[in-house]
Design a protein around this motif. Sequence first.
Motif, mmCIF file in Angstrom:
data_model
loop_
_atom_site.group_PDB
_atom_site.id
_atom_site.type_symbol
_atom_site.label_atom_id
_atom_site.label_comp_id
_atom_site.label_asym_id
_atom_site.label_seq_id
_atom_site.Cartn_x
_atom_site.Cartn_y
_atom_site.Cartn_z
ATOM 1 N N GLN A 1 0.825 -1.010 0.014
ATOM 2 C CA GLN A 1 -0.040 -0.267 0.076
ATOM 3 C C GLN A 1 0.740 1.248 -0.020
ATOM 4 O O GLN A 1 0.541 2.137 -0.460
ATOM 5 N N GLY B 1 -9.214 -6.508 -7.202
ATOM 6 C CA GLY B 1 -9.221 -6.774 -5.575
ATOM 7 C C GLY B 1 -8.170 -7.511 -5.303
ATOM 8 O O GLY B 1 -7.996 -8.124 -4.240
ATOM 9 N N SER B 2 -6.957 -7.220 -6.052
ATOM 10 C CA SER B 2 -5.620 -8.024 -5.744
ATOM 11 C C SER B 2 -4.691 -7.012 -5.267
ATOM 12 O O SER B 2 -4.160 -7.183 -4.093
ATOM 13 N N GLU B 3 -4.006 -6.302 -6.153
ATOM 14 C CA GLU B 3 -2.908 -5.370 -6.039
ATOM 15 C C GLU B 3 -3.849 -4.355 -5.088
ATOM 16 O O GLU B 3 -3.021 -4.153 -4.027
ATOM 17 N N ARG B 4 -4.835 -3.737 -5.098
ATOM 18 C CA ARG B 4 -5.532 -3.007 -4.178
ATOM 19 C C ARG B 4 -6.553 -3.791 -3.861
ATOM 20 O O ARG B 4 -7.703 -3.936 -4.880
ATOM 21 N N CYS B 5 -6.862 -4.195 -2.724
ATOM 22 C CA CYS B 5 -8.013 -5.126 -2.476
ATOM 23 C C CYS B 5 -9.266 -4.464 -2.733
ATOM 24 O O CYS B 5 -10.499 -5.096 -2.832
ATOM 25 N N CYS B 6 -9.362 -3.014 -2.692
ATOM 26 C CA CYS B 6 -10.894 -2.452 -2.781
ATOM 27 C C CYS B 6 -10.884 -1.804 -4.287
ATOM 28 O O CYS B 6 -11.610 -1.020 -4.335
ATOM 29 N N GLU C 1 -6.218 -6.204 -12.187
ATOM 30 C CA GLU C 1 -5.723 -6.710 -10.832
ATOM 31 C C GLU C 1 -7.244 -6.277 -10.121
ATOM 32 O O GLU C 1 -7.646 -5.352 -9.849
ATOM 33 N N VAL D 1 -12.878 -11.627 -8.087
ATOM 34 C CA VAL D 1 -12.293 -10.872 -6.832
ATOM 35 C C VAL D 1 -11.425 -11.506 -6.227
ATOM 36 O O VAL D 1 -11.380 -12.781 -5.767
ATOM 37 N N GLY D 2 -10.146 -10.767 -6.379
ATOM 38 C CA GLY D 2 -8.846 -11.617 -5.722
ATOM 39 C C GLY D 2 -7.916 -11.945 -6.800
ATOM 40 O O GLY D 2 -6.735 -12.590 -6.311
#
Length: 781
Positions: A8, A240-245, A238, A194-195
């Motif tokens: 992050q 919800g992977s590199e940035r989950c949101c 990416e 997602v993910g």
Amino acid sequence: MVRLRDGQWMTAEGMKVDYAEEVYDIASQEDQQAMSLLCPTKKVLSRGDSLNLPTITVDLKAEMDGVISVEATHFAGAQNKGPHFDLFPDGQPSISGKIVKSGKGTTLESGSVAVTISSDPHTFNLEFHSTDRSQTLTTLGHRSTGYAVTPYPSNPMQLGDLRDFKHYMFLQTNLSVGESVHGLGERFGAWNKVGQAVTLWNSDGGTSSDQAYKNVPFWMSNKGYGVFIDNPGRIEMEIGSERCCRVQTTIESQRLKMYIIYGPTPKDILKRYSALTGRPGKVPAWSYGLWLSTSFTTNYDEKTVTSFLEGMKARNTPVEVFHFDCFWMKAFTWTDFVFDSERFPDPKGQIARIKESGLCKKVCVWINPYIAQHGAAFKHAAEKGYLLKRKNGDIWQWDLWQAGMGLLDVTNPEAAAWYVECLDGLFDKGVDAIKTDFGERIPTQDVQWFDETVDPIRMHNYYSFVYNQIVYRALQKRFGDDQAVLFARASTAGCQRFPLQWGGDCESTPEAFAESIRGGLSLGISGFSFWSCDIGGFEGYPPPWIYKRWVAMGLLCSHSRLHGSNSYRVPWTVDDDDKTEEGCSKTLAKWTALKNRLMPYIISQAAESIAGGLPLSLRSVALEFPNDPTAWYIERQFMLGSQILAAPIFQESGEVEFYLPKGKWTSYFTNEVKSGPGWFKEKHAFGTLPLYVRENTVLVLGNRSQAGTVYDYTKDVEVALYQVSIGAKAILVNNEGEEIGELVVGADGKLTDTSILTGDVKISEVGRSLDGDAPISITSW
């Protein structure tokens, strides 16, 4: 994969990333259709801050009711090379955009959807929402929009020569709590993306990998919107992977454009998406029947083909289409369009004989766009300049798949015309349909296309569109607009206009069985109405139980084909010709008969699917029950049209656990009624699976004795009523796919008028009649 950040807090090693930090200026078009935002990559707090400062231009445009495009650009002077997706092929709907300013910001409205640019100073925040503000869809928020350069330049002047750098544009839409993402073409991993990190790049990777034959840059959220990425090139996602949101979309370019498509329902989203990229084509009734293949590397000739078809007829399993796979041509000569004269000395006569004898209605043959050096076609195509070239003028060749193969240059109109001439030669011999295999391994380095304006990277995925279009139009020209059928493996956005597609190379395992279902669900929610798979699995030797469980699912797909790699898929070769009720032959006969009987329903649902850009089968349960949270995670069962739910079985024992959404559901096989929502467990023999009819259904069924899929869907039928109320109806369609009337339930719970039906008609008011059914055994556990 392209990653921008290391966690992050830090950027990825060797990556320079600049974000749009504020909206400095908003320029509106006079017609109120669009806005252009000037977005510096740091906050401009003084006049001096505007110097030596990169900017990103964000263009917003009202495209049609419910659709807004957003395009982010760094250097606008970069060439915007083709190919480009063929958008709005039926014409762009008129739209009256509207720009409204308020205390919340500046809003661009496009019918039912809008985007609001925050009025907060020194802020970058774009909120996409319904125009009435009842629903927030997603946002492009803080540090969501920008560009990246790698390797990291030590001096800004180094970027005067970009040849030694990679330049990426990215957009990151927000993922809200509980949001799921679906689509992106035919993908065989988890249906909810997602993910996952997903690369949209057509590849021949089988069904047990993260690669895909059909990459479609469109995804749908369970929150009432979809996103179409307007770029046929390599796209890195990416989710919800590199940035989950966030859902991050990255391409190597100076610009990135996407369309935000509002629903609010999934069906609304697909209808708008199909207006943007094209509605699915129509297919003839015969194509829904059973297709039988020679399989791939098996040893066969005219005698083998005849014996297969005669064996199927003797086992009461009508074959609508017989398919000749690769070795109808001699080894080392594919694709030269010449039948192997030793094995098929009289192909035209043979095809005529098997049709005249009633062994099949239609014939399909395998082709691909790769031209082997040792085939008769190569020399001619090379001399005429019909093959893709290297930059030095040589023909591009390699030895992968076929020795010395070249690639049809689909950007050359004369090459396309020659290819069509070759197809016409097949049609003259009695061929009715074409399997367009391969088309994924399209080179991008050291190539020079005939059309010098195209970008090789963008041609990689887009090749499948042009290749399938060439063949499909040739079929239309010969047989009629609504009689064209191809069987395609590689596809991208827009290929739904050229039906149909199948799922590629799967193994003969329960895991691959489940993979195929996930692939079909994923492609269906990407705007494709018709889909098939290799029943029993392509690779390996399916054990009898896998074959029979797959037969049940495969005959509930929109299209059904038996096909393998190095082993036949006729049922008697799978289980040593077990003649019992539970054997492969009788199991196949039962499910083929069931599909034939369902044809009045299937053909009616197909018309509805084409009009709405919906999958006929496999259709996700979520498309019918979008407000059921569980439906968005169901990936082992599907809907056939809007009224019938099927749950395939993955256990030899016949044990299966499945989910029924809210409402009353009636078992097709027993008329037992279950109430949802809830999970249920059953145990089945091979002639049944959980097949449940939705409440308020008027189901028209063909006569039990009907063989094949082409017949009069109003004559000698049974009309079964399932938990109906006033207004429930069935639309009747003839075998040309034309609507001819409807059956409607009146206030008394009975049909108001059945005059459109002819012959011996049976009305069953509590589910269908079970008279004449063979004994079955279904137990709950």
